[in-house]
Design an enzyme around this catalytic site. Structure first.
Site, short mmCIF file in Angstrom:
data_model
loop_
_atom_site.label_atom_id
_atom_site.label_comp_id
_atom_site.label_asym_id
_atom_site.label_seq_id
_atom_site.Cartn_x
_atom_site.Cartn_y
_atom_site.Cartn_z
CB CYS A 1 -21.91 -23.42 -127.68
SG CYS A 1 -22.70 -23.19 -126.00
CG ASP B 1 -16.41 -25.57 -123.83
OD1 ASP B 1 -15.91 -26.70 -123.79
OD2 ASP B 1 -16.29 -24.77 -124.63
CB CYS C 1 -12.39 -29.36 -125.61
SG CYS C 1 -11.85 -27.75 -124.76
CB CYS D 1 -11.72 -23.90 -121.00
SG CYS D 1 -11.90 -24.55 -122.70
#
Lengths: 386, 211
Positions: B37, B39, B62, B106
């Site tokens: 996905c 991450d 990211c 995140c």
């Protein structure tokens, strides 16, 4: 150093186009539909611009409709022609497109589904090329319209539009192509292609944003989707964008005249970039190696997050994108619909960047990009693997 | 859609991430998220005198994923186990001077990774068993890790969940979205991911109520 390598998102206006744009903006204040001297001057320039665009793509003056850009052109082509077909052939409720189209086409087809049309998505192979046999098997006397893009906006592959158009013509199916990414990159001639409808947008070929065109083959039944003062032969009402049209014509003229030399240059640079990718290792060039618009590369690096790579290169002054600009602001899971349709493996799909060269790029810039690309991919792989 | 604009601190941390790597034979380690996905964060740590003595992270994600991994390890280093347990993703966001709403998930992932590594240490080294109760309130707690990208708040505080029931291993959820909500699919996938990872949940039924 700032290196712009995102020419599929948009292109900077050519200096000559900016100058010309300013002159027209100042010197042609009239409404091209007015009958006094100001109007007539503006009309004359508008018609000249249309004449120029027409001749550059092998069309006739009356076959060109100026619009606000690619999205509007696609919408008029799809909804306008279907509206006309509905009147004469109400049974024709089947339409076809590909899963790798730009949103302007994809979302229009989703809307058609809601309106009760049967929509088929022509599969593409892992090189991103549509399956001609599939079209042959699925086309029927119920098929009204088929839309296949000329050059893809994410991976740059060029589709066999000429063959599909020929096939559609012989089956009484209207054929539209979204040529937004192809204009200025490869030769576009509506006669050779044999298409009924073709959409283009000025800002993708070094012209201004907010202006585009639609080619409509002479005699093709098409109804307006916007009503008003009856401009553009009644197909697209709204005061003529004289400045935009003039600048668009100027831009296309300049860009078309240098296609060959630029293609040769881009091929060389592409080779440079692919050489560095070989050195980096574990990468994939997405899309057919030869059948692609020169200067467009979609590169996937295994185990690298494309968004992180893009952000890092941006810090280095290099502008590339992860997928199309329309998707760049979407949430993390917005993995590219184009790469999914091409069956790009999971290990690669999130590690993709799109590199699209343009007029103002230099050899030095490409070298700088190559060195930074290697540095950043190596760096991100270290953060992932320790 | 939200434009992603990073603070200086975020840029600094993703360009020069601190504590990158993996500790061999670490006292505690954990990997959260999944590369599929987009991450994933791994955290490994050593503890000395009840304090985080050394900590390292690896990230497949990211720019903000890297930055939050970096900042979280930096915050945790030298802190007591108790203090680390009380850390929240908001602390990480504050330390970075803010994150765009679509990137808040995140920091949730990074802090989850840190806490999971601490739990691993407690189980492995201290022999503490973590009793896992599975009920509606623990599921709601888990769903607080799902961030609504439009606002950067979790979906519970955002009151998107209208109904939640847990019975015989089956979770039933009703969640509301605006018809045109572009984040709907992402949120649904993320809820599924979180619930599927929980032992004891065999069936997930999510109904979307659009309005």
């Amino acid at each position: 150093m700032n290196v712009y390598l995102d020419h599929a998102a948009t292109t900077p206006l050519l200096e000559e186009v900016i100058d010309y744009f300013s002159v027209v903006l100042r010197d042609y204040p009239g409404n091209a539909s007015s009958l006094h001297y100001e109007g007539l001057r503006a009309r004359e320039l508008y018609e000249e611009s249309k004449e120029k665009i027409a001749s550059l793509i092998g069309a006739k003056y009356d076959e060109i409709v100026f619009t606000s850009g690619g999205t509007e052109s696609d919408n008029i082509a799809i909804f306008g022609s279907l509206k006309a077909i509905e009147k004469t052939n109400p049974d024709k409720r089947h339409v076809m497109t590909t899963p790798i189209e730009h949103e302007a086409v994809l979302e229009s087809f989703k809307e058609l589904e809601k309106r009760g049309y049967t929509v088929d998505y022509i599969p593409v192979d892992e090189n991103g090329i549509v399956d001609l046999n599939w079209i042959e098997d699925h086309i029927s006397n119920k098929t009204a319209l088929c839309s296949v893009m000329l050059a893809n906006n994410e991976v740059g592959v060029v589709e066999p539009v000429e063959e599909i158009a020929w096939f559609c013509r012989h089956n009484g199916v209207v054929f539209h192509t979204d040529a937004v990414q192809a204009m200025g990159k490869i030769e576009v001639d509506v006669q050779k292609l044999g298409v009924d409808l073709l959409a283009g947008s000025a800002h993708k070929f070094y012209g201004p944003k907010g202006v585009g065109f639609l080619y409509v083959r002479e005699g093709l039944p098409i109804d307006p989707i916007v009503y008003g003062g009856g401009h553009e032969g009644g197909l697209r009402s709204g005061t003529e964008n004289v400045t935009g049209a003039a600048a668009m014509a100027k831009a296309l003229e300049m860009v078309v005249s240098t296609i060959e030399e630029r293609s040769a240059q881009y091929q060389e640079w592409q080779k440079k970039i692919l050489d560095i990718c070989e050195e980096i290792g574990d990468y994939k060039l997405n899309g057919h190696r030869e059948k692609r618009a020169p200067g467009s590369l979609s590169l996937s690096f295994k185990g690298v997050n494309g968004e992180a790579l893009m952000a890092m290169l941006s810090q280095d002054g290099i502008a590339v994108s992860t997928a199309s600009a329309c998707q760049s602001h979407a949430h993390k899971k917005g993995a590219s619909h184009v790469l999914k349709a091409m069956n790009c493996g999971k290990a690669y799909i999130n590690g993709t960047i799109r590199v699209v060269m343009g007029h103002e790029n230099t050899e030095e810039e490409i070298d700088y990009f190559c060195s930074k690309l290697k540095e950043r991919v190596d760096f991100l792989r270290r953060i992932q693997n320790g | 859609m939200a434009v992603i604009k990073y603070t200086k601190a975020v840029i600094d941390h993703f360009k020069n991430p601190r504590n990158v790597g993996e500790i061999e034979n670490a006292d505690g380690e954990a990997t959260v998220g999944s590369p599929a996905c987009g991450d994933q964060v791994s955290v490994s740590l050593n503890v000395k005198d009840n304090k985080i003595d050394d900590i390292k992270f690896l990230s497949y994600g990211c720019a903000s994923n890297i930055a939050t991994g970096s900042i979280v390890t930096e915050i945790a280093k030298g802190k007591s186990i108790e203090d680390v347990k009380n850390l929240t993703w908001k602390d990480a966001v504050d330390e970075l001077g803010g994150l765009p709403p679509v990137k808040v998930h995140c920091s949730v992932l990074a802090v989850d990774g840190l806490k999971a590594a601490v739990r691993d240490y407690e189980e492995k080294v201290l022999g503490i068993k973590h009793e896992k109760t599975l009920d509606e309130s623990s599921i709601i707690e888990e769903l607080k890790s799902v961030i609504y990208p439009k606002t950067g708040n979790n979906i519970i505080d955002e009151q998107l969940i209208k109904y939640l029931k847990f019975e015989d291993g089956k979770v039933e959820i009703e969640i509301s979205f605006d018809e045109t909500d572009v984040y709907k699919q992402n949120v649904l996938e993320e809820i599924n991911e979180h619930l599927e990872a929980i032992d004891g949940i065999d069936d997930i039924d999510i109904k979307v109520v659009e309005y």
